[in-house]
Design a protein around this motif. Structure first.
Motif, mmCIF file in Angstrom:
data_model
loop_
_atom_site.group_PDB
_atom_site.id
_atom_site.type_symbol
_atom_site.label_atom_id
_atom_site.label_comp_id
_atom_site.label_asym_id
_atom_site.label_seq_id
_atom_site.Cartn_x
_atom_site.Cartn_y
_atom_site.Cartn_z
ATOM 1 N N LEU A 37 0.831 -1.205 0.000
ATOM 2 C CA LEU A 37 0.000 0.000 0.000
ATOM 3 C C LEU A 37 0.861 1.248 0.000
ATOM 4 C CD1 LEU A 37 -2.767 1.378 0.219
ATOM 5 C CD2 LEU A 37 -2.549 1.223 2.706
ATOM 6 N N VAL A 38 1.953 1.262 0.761
ATOM 7 C CA VAL A 38 2.839 2.422 0.807
ATOM 8 C C VAL A 38 3.441 2.678 -0.578
ATOM 9 C CG1 VAL A 38 4.895 3.399 1.874
ATOM 10 C CG2 VAL A 38 3.341 1.979 3.230
ATOM 11 N N ILE A 39 3.895 1.611 -1.235
ATOM 12 C CA ILE A 39 4.451 1.752 -2.581
ATOM 13 C C ILE A 39 3.392 2.258 -3.548
ATOM 14 C CG2 ILE A 39 5.489 0.487 -4.498
ATOM 15 C CD1 ILE A 39 6.727 -1.393 -2.455
ATOM 16 N N LEU A 40 2.182 1.727 -3.432
ATOM 17 C CA LEU A 40 1.095 2.133 -4.327
ATOM 18 C C LEU A 40 0.782 3.618 -4.186
ATOM 19 C CD1 LEU A 40 -2.143 0.231 -5.091
ATOM 20 C CD2 LEU A 40 -2.316 2.568 -4.273
ATOM 21 N N VAL A 41 0.647 4.097 -2.959
ATOM 22 C CA VAL A 41 0.325 5.511 -2.746
ATOM 23 C C VAL A 41 1.439 6.408 -3.280
ATOM 24 C CG1 VAL A 41 -0.088 7.274 -0.986
ATOM 25 C CG2 VAL A 41 -1.177 5.029 -0.784
ATOM 26 N N ALA A 42 2.699 6.034 -3.042
ATOM 27 C CA ALA A 42 3.818 6.841 -3.524
ATOM 28 C C ALA A 42 3.840 6.911 -5.045
ATOM 29 C CB ALA A 42 5.135 6.274 -2.989
ATOM 30 N N VAL A 43 3.681 5.763 -5.715
ATOM 31 C CA VAL A 43 3.700 5.737 -7.180
ATOM 32 C C VAL A 43 2.506 6.490 -7.748
ATOM 33 C CG1 VAL A 43 3.553 4.229 -9.197
ATOM 34 C CG2 VAL A 43 5.009 3.595 -7.259
ATOM 35 N N ALA A 44 1.334 6.296 -7.169
ATOM 36 C CA ALA A 44 0.137 6.970 -7.667
ATOM 37 C C ALA A 44 0.246 8.485 -7.518
ATOM 38 C CB ALA A 44 -1.100 6.449 -6.934
ATOM 39 N N LEU A 45 0.763 8.954 -6.389
ATOM 40 C CA LEU A 45 0.924 10.393 -6.187
ATOM 41 C C LEU A 45 1.907 10.984 -7.194
ATOM 42 C CD1 LEU A 45 0.987 10.762 -2.289
ATOM 43 C CD2 LEU A 45 -0.767 11.583 -3.857
ATOM 44 N N ALA A 46 3.041 10.301 -7.405
ATOM 45 C CA ALA A 46 4.042 10.819 -8.336
ATOM 46 C C ALA A 46 3.501 10.857 -9.760
ATOM 47 C CB ALA A 46 5.306 9.970 -8.264
ATOM 48 N N LEU A 47 2.881 9.768 -10.198
ATOM 49 C CA LEU A 47 2.361 9.705 -11.562
ATOM 50 C C LEU A 47 1.225 10.701 -11.774
ATOM 51 C CD1 LEU A 47 2.209 8.355 -14.340
ATOM 52 C CD2 LEU A 47 0.689 6.624 -13.324
ATOM 53 N N ALA A 48 0.294 10.754 -10.836
ATOM 54 C CA ALA A 48 -0.843 11.654 -10.982
ATOM 55 C C ALA A 48 -0.398 13.116 -10.963
ATOM 56 C CB ALA A 48 -1.852 11.395 -9.870
ATOM 57 N N SER A 49 0.553 13.458 -10.112
ATOM 58 C CA SER A 49 1.043 14.832 -10.052
ATOM 59 C C SER A 49 1.723 15.227 -11.358
ATOM 60 C CB SER A 49 2.013 14.995 -8.881
ATOM 61 O OG SER A 49 1.376 14.691 -7.655
ATOM 62 N N LEU A 50 2.502 14.314 -11.928
ATOM 63 C CA LEU A 50 3.169 14.599 -13.201
ATOM 64 C C LEU A 50 2.142 14.871 -14.299
ATOM 65 C CD1 LEU A 50 5.748 14.712 -14.927
ATOM 66 C CD2 LEU A 50 5.525 12.229 -15.250
ATOM 67 N N ILE A 51 1.108 14.050 -14.368
ATOM 68 C CA ILE A 51 0.077 14.239 -15.397
ATOM 69 C C ILE A 51 -0.654 15.559 -15.200
ATOM 70 C CG2 ILE A 51 -2.096 13.326 -16.283
ATOM 71 C CD1 ILE A 51 -1.064 10.531 -15.602
ATOM 72 N N ALA A 52 -1.037 15.863 -13.960
ATOM 73 C CA ALA A 52 -1.789 17.092 -13.697
ATOM 74 C C ALA A 52 -0.943 18.333 -13.958
ATOM 75 C CB ALA A 52 -2.296 17.086 -12.254
ATOM 76 N N ILE A 53 0.340 18.311 -13.583
ATOM 77 C CA ILE A 53 1.207 19.475 -13.791
ATOM 78 C C ILE A 53 1.461 19.702 -15.277
ATOM 79 C CG2 ILE A 53 3.536 20.370 -13.411
ATOM 80 C CD1 ILE A 53 3.479 19.013 -10.669
ATOM 81 N N LEU A 54 1.747 18.630 -16.018
ATOM 82 C CA LEU A 54 1.944 18.765 -17.461
ATOM 83 C C LEU A 54 0.674 19.279 -18.133
ATOM 84 C CD1 LEU A 54 4.002 15.544 -18.320
ATOM 85 C CD2 LEU A 54 4.823 17.906 -18.166
ATOM 86 N N GLY A 55 -0.458 18.781 -17.693
ATOM 87 C CA GLY A 55 -1.718 19.247 -18.256
ATOM 88 C C GLY A 55 -1.973 20.721 -17.986
ATOM 89 N N ALA A 56 -1.570 21.196 -16.798
ATOM 90 C CA ALA A 56 -1.775 22.604 -16.461
ATOM 91 C C ALA A 56 -0.786 23.507 -17.190
ATOM 92 C CB ALA A 56 -1.651 22.797 -14.954
ATOM 93 N N VAL A 57 0.466 23.097 -17.281
ATOM 94 C CA VAL A 57 1.490 23.930 -17.922
ATOM 95 C C VAL A 57 1.259 24.037 -19.424
ATOM 96 C CG1 VAL A 57 3.955 24.114 -18.420
ATOM 97 C CG2 VAL A 57 3.186 23.481 -16.122
ATOM 98 N N PHE A 58 0.937 22.904 -20.056
ATOM 99 C CA PHE A 58 0.767 22.902 -21.514
ATOM 100 C C PHE A 58 -0.692 23.015 -21.939
ATOM 101 C CE2 PHE A 58 4.790 20.642 -20.768
ATOM 102 C CZ PHE A 58 5.640 21.400 -21.574
ATOM 103 N N ARG A 59 -1.575 23.235 -20.963
ATOM 104 C CA ARG A 59 -2.989 23.479 -21.229
ATOM 105 C C ARG A 59 -3.622 22.340 -22.021
ATOM 106 N NH1 ARG A 59 -3.019 29.972 -22.839
ATOM 107 N NH2 ARG A 59 -2.031 30.700 -20.920
ATOM 108 N N TRP A 60 -3.429 21.131 -21.533
ATOM 109 C CA TRP A 60 -4.061 19.988 -22.170
ATOM 110 C C TRP A 60 -5.570 20.058 -21.982
ATOM 111 C CZ3 TRP A 60 -0.628 15.360 -20.140
ATOM 112 C CH2 TRP A 60 0.630 15.449 -20.745
ATOM 113 N N PRO A 61 -6.338 19.629 -22.981
ATOM 114 C CA PRO A 61 -7.786 19.525 -22.765
ATOM 115 C C PRO A 61 -8.104 18.370 -21.821
ATOM 116 C CG PRO A 61 -7.179 18.674 -24.925
ATOM 117 C CD PRO A 61 -5.938 19.304 -24.349
ATOM 118 N N ALA A 62 -9.349 18.334 -21.360
ATOM 119 C CA ALA A 62 -9.736 17.320 -20.379
ATOM 120 C C ALA A 62 -9.566 15.910 -20.926
ATOM 121 C CB ALA A 62 -11.182 17.545 -19.940
ATOM 122 N N TRP A 63 -9.880 15.708 -22.209
ATOM 123 C CA TRP A 63 -9.773 14.362 -22.762
ATOM 124 C C TRP A 63 -8.314 13.895 -22.816
ATOM 125 C CZ3 TRP A 63 -6.768 13.807 -27.039
ATOM 126 C CH2 TRP A 63 -6.551 14.929 -27.842
#
Length: 359
Positions: A37-63
């Motif tokens: 569970l600890v590994i899962l939460v760490a990986v999920a947070l890192a991956l999700a944060s990367l996707i959300a930050i890239l989407g915000a910086v480069f203005r990705w659409p929702a899809w």
């Protein structure tokens, strides 16, 4: 927000979302109670944060954000949520991908019909991965891109509520986790207010200096800083008092969660007595048939296959409506069962079913 977020805005919101999500994820610990569970939460947070930050910086659409999230889920899902079927520890396999996709729909129900904790048993970590990954991507995207970024605090609250609903009937930490989550969420909201106030003051000063032709006055942000420190002090005092009260007055009853309303799928009392089935193995043609292959059993040891504790004058059976007995109950045990109150010698026994079939 209309403009691209600044570095400070991204760092602070990411840090606050990580903090609140980690606190909220403690509600998942009674369900899994393992390093997975600890590994899962760490990986999920890192991956999700990367996707959300890239989407915000480069203005990705929702899809585009949704596709990136689904692709990341398939990429890391098997090693993180179905580790038993990962190749070379970090690569997904075809069987693992099938279990991963099936676990998105079926894992939630399976969590309610199995004994806790489940560890990394089969694909039961998939619901936790979906929960943390989706809420983190959604929450951080809202914080960085939405006009009302404060709504991002709902994401970790959802993690905590879902973890509690699918958790054990009695909480291991009844009050400290929700109090800590409340404090972190309120601090995040206070920071949002301070940041917007400082941005508004800067905009007003810039407009006044442009209209008057005079150099802009240096901004005094001590008032906003005092607001943040004052709120932090009040929350610290309130949370300390709440935790102290919880220690003096702990809960005395089990809580009602989803698993308390789910009926176990198997009840041995609904079937004919197993003794009726074993009689046929006494026939000469089946006398030498191997039913179970057992290894590791000590000399003279026995394995109890069934316990008959109720006799109605015709057959023995396992409990009844009038007799409540543990032999008439059945629960799936994923990987660990509490035997701290059992006395005796520990042994590691392996049982393989051969000629036996049926209940």
């Amino acid at each position: 927000m209309i403009t691209r977020p600044t570095r400070v805005f991204i760092v602070v919101n990411t840090a606050m979302l990580w903090l609140t999500t980690i606190i909220a994820s403690t509600a998942l610990w009674p369900i899994y109670a393992g390093r997975s569970l600890v590994i899962l939460v760490a990986v999920a947070l890192a991956l999700a944060s990367l996707i959300a930050i890239l989407g915000a910086v480069f203005r990705w659409p929702a899809w585009a954000v949704m596709l990136a999230t689904a692709g990341g889920f398939l990429l890391v899902g098997v090693p993180v949520a179905v580790p038993a079927k990962a190749q070379f520890v970090v690569l997904p396999s075809l069987d693992g991908l099938l279990d991963l996709v099936a676990g998105v729909a079926l894992g939630w129900k399976q969590l309610l019909t199995i004994t806790l904790p489940v560890g990394n048993y089969e694909a039961l970590l998939v619901p936790a991965l979906v929960l943390v990954l989706v809420t983190t991507v959604t929450g951080l995207s809202i914080a960085l891109r939405a006009r009302h970024g404060e709504l991002a605090v709902i994401a970790p609250v959802i993690v905590f509520i879902v973890g509690t609903a699918f958790g054990a009937t009695y909480p291991n930490r009844p009050y400290d986790a929700p109090i800590a989550l409340m404090v972190a969420v309120l601090l995040w909201l206070v920071w949002f207010r301070w940041y917007r106030r400082r941005a508004a003051i800067r905009l007003l000063v810039a407009q006044q200096s442009h209209d008057n032709g005079a150099p802009a006055l240096a901004e005094t942000s001590t008032a906003g800083l005092r607001t943040v420190l004052g709120a932090a002090l009040i929350l610290a005092v309130a949370s300390t008092a709440a935790i102290a009260t919880a220690g003096v007055l702990p809960p005395t009853q089990d809580r009602t969660v989803l698993r308390t309303t789910i009926v176990q799928p198997f009840d041995p009392r609904e079937y004919v007595s197993p003794l009726a089935g074993f009689r046929r193995y006494l026939q000469p043609a089946l006398a030498d048939t191997v039913l179970f292959d057992v290894t590791g059993l000590q000399a003279g040891g026995r394995i109890r296959i069934a316990t008959m504790d109720t006799y109605d004058g015709v057959v023995f059976t396992v409990g009844s409506d009038e007799v409540a007995s543990e032999s008439g109950s059945f629960t799936r045990v994923p990987f660990r069962f509490d035997q701290s109150l059992i006395t005796g010698e520990q042994s590691d026994v392996s049982v393989q079913i051969e000629g036996y079939s049926g209940v």
